[in-house]
Design a protein around this motif. Sequence first.
Motif, PDB file in Angstrom:
ATOM      1  N   ARG A  16       0.817  -1.217   0.000  1.00 50.28           N
ATOM      2  CA  ARG A  16       0.000   0.000   0.000  1.00 50.28           C
ATOM      3  C   ARG A  16       0.854   1.272   0.000  1.00 50.28           C
ATOM      4  O   ARG A  16       0.464   2.278  -0.590  1.00 50.28           O
ATOM      5  N   PHE A  17       1.992   1.216   0.682  1.00 54.73           N
ATOM      6  CA  PHE A  17       2.873   2.377   0.800  1.00 54.73           C
ATOM      7  C   PHE A  17       4.123   2.168  -0.050  1.00 54.73           C
ATOM      8  O   PHE A  17       4.599   1.037  -0.194  1.00 54.73           O
ATOM      9  N   THR A  18       4.656   3.280  -0.549  1.00 59.75           N
ATOM     10  CA  THR A  18       5.899   3.232  -1.312  1.00 59.75           C
ATOM     11  C   THR A  18       6.816   4.354  -0.846  1.00 59.75           C
ATOM     12  O   THR A  18       6.420   5.529  -0.852  1.00 59.75           O
ATOM     13  N   ILE A  19       8.021   3.986  -0.455  1.00 59.17           N
ATOM     14  CA  ILE A  19       9.020   4.976  -0.072  1.00 59.17           C
ATOM     15  C   ILE A  19       9.941   5.220  -1.258  1.00 59.17           C
ATOM     16  O   ILE A  19      10.271   4.294  -2.006  1.00 59.17           O
ATOM     17  N   SER A  20      10.341   6.477  -1.422  1.00 59.11           N
ATOM     18  CA  SER A  20      11.264   6.822  -2.498  1.00 59.11           C
ATOM     19  C   SER A  20      12.096   8.018  -2.065  1.00 59.11           C
ATOM     20  O   SER A  20      11.793   8.662  -1.063  1.00 59.11           O
ATOM     21  N   ARG A  21      13.139   8.290  -2.823  1.00 65.11           N
ATOM     22  CA  ARG A  21      13.988   9.431  -2.502  1.00 65.11           C
ATOM     23  C   ARG A  21      14.521  10.065  -3.772  1.00 65.11           C
ATOM     24  O   ARG A  21      14.679   9.392  -4.786  1.00 65.11           O
ATOM     25  N   ASP A  22      14.803  11.344  -3.671  1.00 61.03           N
ATOM     26  CA  ASP A  22      15.415  12.102  -4.750  1.00 61.03           C
ATOM     27  C   ASP A  22      16.641  12.766  -4.140  1.00 61.03           C
ATOM     28  O   ASP A  22      16.538  13.817  -3.489  1.00 61.03           O
ATOM     29  N   ASN A  23      17.800  12.159  -4.324  1.00 62.67           N
ATOM     30  CA  ASN A  23      19.014  12.667  -3.676  1.00 62.67           C
ATOM     31  C   ASN A  23      19.429  14.027  -4.230  1.00 62.67           C
ATOM     32  O   ASN A  23      20.042  14.818  -3.516  1.00 62.67           O
TER      33      ASN A  23
END
Length: 124
Positions: free
Chosen positions: A66-73
Amino acid sequence: QVQLVESGGGLVQAGGSLRISCAASGRTFSQHMGWFRQAPGQEREFVASINWSGGNTYYADSVKGRFTISRDNAKNMVYLQMNSLKPEDTAVYYCAARPDTTPEYYSGRYYYYWGQGTQVTVSS
């Protein structure tokens, strides 16, 4: 030092979606980033985390799928996309950072830096 500021919390109906963000500043290089949450009267719990490159992500069973973690360095940002929200997802969500993934990526005791939190409320 790493400074973390969360944003994007709010009120949403059950079944809805919300994306919360975490802006990081300071010595952000190579930090493993996590999201935790704490509901009233309950202990803080691990939600999700992501390693520096974004190649490895980890989720609590309660949010998997249900949840998605992401990053933009490049922007020093970490995101948590929350779909199919449930009333039991209601909590203050905290962004946290640590210098490495191990040990115990799910344990708050190994995260050195914390944000102030953002409230997420899911109505039934």
